[in-house]
Design a protein around this motif. Structure first.
Motif, PDB file in Angstrom:
ATOM      1  N   LYS A 451      66.918  77.997  64.668  1.00 19.27           N
ATOM      2  CA  LYS A 451      68.131  78.754  64.336  1.00 19.27           C
ATOM      3  C   LYS A 451      68.089  80.153  64.940  1.00 19.27           C
ATOM      4  N   GLU A 452      66.930  80.797  64.826  1.00 18.08           N
ATOM      5  CA  GLU A 452      66.790  82.136  65.403  1.00 18.08           C
ATOM      6  C   GLU A 452      66.995  82.100  66.916  1.00 18.08           C
ATOM      7  N   GLY A 453      66.479  81.047  67.547  1.00 19.14           N
ATOM      8  CA  GLY A 453      66.653  80.906  68.997  1.00 19.14           C
ATOM      9  C   GLY A 453      68.110  80.721  69.378  1.00 19.14           C
ATOM     10  N   ILE A 454      68.817  79.897  68.601  1.00 21.69           N
ATOM     11  CA  ILE A 454      70.242  79.684  68.868  1.00 21.69           C
ATOM     12  C   ILE A 454      71.011  81.004  68.778  1.00 21.69           C
ATOM     13  N   VAL A 455      70.764  81.750  67.703  1.00 18.45           N
ATOM     14  CA  VAL A 455      71.472  83.029  67.511  1.00 18.45           C
ATOM     15  C   VAL A 455      71.070  84.029  68.585  1.00 18.45           C
ATOM     16  N   HIS A 456      69.782  84.048  68.957  1.00 17.87           N
ATOM     17  CA  HIS A 456      69.334  84.938  70.036  1.00 17.87           C
ATOM     18  C   HIS A 456      70.087  84.626  71.335  1.00 17.87           C
ATOM     19  N   GLY A 457      70.222  83.331  71.640  1.00 20.63           N
ATOM     20  CA  GLY A 457      70.971  82.951  72.842  1.00 20.63           C
ATOM     21  C   GLY A 457      72.407  83.441  72.791  1.00 20.63           C
ATOM     22  N   TYR A 458      73.048  83.322  71.618  1.00 17.21           N
ATOM     23  CA  TYR A 458      74.422  83.804  71.468  1.00 17.21           C
ATOM     24  C   TYR A 458      74.509  85.310  71.727  1.00 17.21           C
TER      25      TYR A 458
END
Length: 499
Positions: A451-458
């Motif tokens: 989840k943190e990776g997804i948000v970081h990508g955003y």
């Protein structure tokens, strides 16, 4: 505009007394075209399950529409000029309704893909007809500001309205109603068009530039398709690179041909005008950021925060309201008195500020504290920008070129959206994957790190969107030098009013 003895303003001489009701009809049609680009997004998982669409092919529900729409806009605009804008407006409405009925009744993936392509084709006729009817109906500067304020609000908020409508229809009815809903809207608009809209006959003596159609539409289709395929395949995929190469080659050939054609599809004086060119480029850059925001926030709300489809759609309501306020209550009132860039530049700075807030998103961000302020700033900025872009890009155009000019504005919007979706999603995916690979050391933490990776990508992609929106503001400030309508030279060309 003349004034009566009682002090009440009268309509400009020769203006249609029903023009404001006509604006309602034009607005309905424009809303239908814009929201259909996003209304099926939330319904897509349900449609995929019902029809057995594979993961690899599901993108065609979106891509078939955008390909046909973006690729055929120039042709649709020129047909409107040749045949008559009211005729093509009605034709586009009827065709769009029929295609929507076919899509809603789809029993196979191919039937749905084909219906979406048909929708896009008729939208390519309908959208430029609607904008050119608006351009030739409202020529008085004060009325023009109000009319384009409404149009700009719909153009900017239609995508968000599509997300809201898609969530409501999918949750409380089923995904097919995301297509069926167009039918009653189109029927009302058709009857309204016959009763309320006025237009001069088309130019029957002019011929359609067939080589221009092949080169221009072929180049646009290749580019839009290339951007749509760049998202799942990657930017270095041979098919993607080939599509870009073909698209650029065809468009270069198109420009060369337009200098020689007897009846060019796109007269080059339209895009050579500094103000118009600045508006086209500003629109394309602004929409890159706008579509990126819709993409990321829709996934963020549903995947990360766990919102339902309806709650996700409702979360965009403040954005829609802010766009309406910025467009109808600020831009429409000020455009008579200030130069267009004095609205467009602050608009892009406000929108970039809203996006800047989104760069601080985390896996547990609060809607009221983080998302709401960003949505409001983004909406106000887009409202300030879109209305003067539409009004300035279509001002001073000869009636016989209003359709293709309107199509060029829509094309810049459509191509910008395709670029934004592909470019920013690629950046987000790459950055997210790199973050997960660097931080995933304990398998027990996989869900959280993912989840943190997804948000970081955003957030990385949104930083790019901030820069692109600031670039849009810079382009508007340097290229759009038009004066306020009240202070324009007396001999400045304006579109003829509709008889």
């Amino acid at each position: 505009m003349s004034v009566t003895r009682t002090g009440e303003p009268q309509a400009p001489e020769g203006a249609d007394a029903h023009r404001w009701w006509g604006l309602v009809i034009i607005a309905l049609a424009q809303l239908m075209v814009v929201l259909d680009a996003t209304i099926v997004n939330i319904a897509l998982p349900s449609a995929q399950h019902d029809l057995g669409i594979s993961d690899g092919n599901r993108q065609w529900v979106i891509t078939a529409y955008t390909l046909a729409f973006g690729g055929l806009l120039l042709l649709g605009g020129r047909i409107a000029d040749l045949v008559g804008r009211k005729r093509t407006f009605v034709f586009g409405l009827i065709g769009f309704a029929v295609a929507s009925a076919v899509g809603g009744a789809a029993t196979s993936p191919g039937m749905l893909f084909g219906a979406r392509a048909l929708q896009g084709s008729f939208a390519a006729v309908l959208a430029p007809s609607a904008l050119s009817l608006l351009t030739t109906t409202f020529t008085d500067p004060k009325e023009r500001g109000k009319a384009f304020g409404v149009y700009g609000a719909l153009a900017g908020s239609g995508s968000a309205i599509g997300l809201i409508a898609g969530g409501l229809l999918t949750e409380y009815l089923n995904w097919r109603w995301c297509l069926y809903v167009n039918i009653p809207i189109a029927i009302i608009a058709v009857f309204g068009a016959f009763a309320l809209l006025r237009d001069r006959p088309g130019n029957k003596n002019a011929r359609l530039d067939i080589p221009g159609v092949m080169l221009g539409c072929g180049g646009l289709v290749a580019l839009v398709y290339g951007f749509s395929e760049a998202e799942p395949r990657g930017w270095t995929d041979p098919l993607v690179l080939s599509l870009f190469a073909v698209g650029v080659t065809l468009l270069i050939a198109f420009v060369v041909w337009q200098t020689k054609a007897a009846s060019p599809l796109l007269p080059l004086h339209i895009v050579k005008d500094r103000n118009r060119a600045g508006c086209f480029l500003t629109m394309a850059l602004a929409v890159i950021g706008l579509f990126g925001m819709f993409l990321f926030l829709t996934y963020y709300l549903q995947v990360v925060l766990g919102y339902s489809p309806v709650k996700t759609g409702m979360a965009f309501l403040p954005l829609t309201a802010a766009i309406v306020v910025g467009s109808t209550q600020i831009s429409a009132r000020l455009l008579q008195h200030v130069a267009p860039r004095m609205l467009m530049v602050p608009g892009m700075i406000l929108a970039a500020g809203g996006m800047l807030i989104f760069t601080q998103l985390a896996v547990d961000s609060d809607y009221a504290g983080r998302l709401l302020p960003g949505l409001i700033l983004m909406g106000l900025g887009m409202g300030l920008t879109f209305m003067p872009v539409f009004a300035t890009a279509t001002a001073g155009v000869a009636p016989q070129d209003s359709g293709v000019t309107s199509a060029t504005v829509n094309t810049s919007q459509q191509v910008g959206g395709s670029i934004g979706t592909a470019l920013l999603n690629t950046i987000a995916t790459t950055s997210g994957a790199a973050y997960i690979a660097a931080h995933l050391h304990d398998p027990a933490q996989q869900a959280l790190i993912t989840k943190e990776g997804i948000v970081h990508g955003y957030t990385v992609a949104i930083w790019w969107a901030v820069g692109i929106m600031l670039l849009a503001g810079l382009v508007a400030g340097l290229m759009v030098t038009a004066k306020p309508p009240k202070h324009a030279p007396a001999d400045a060309p304006v579109p003829e009013s509709v008889a």
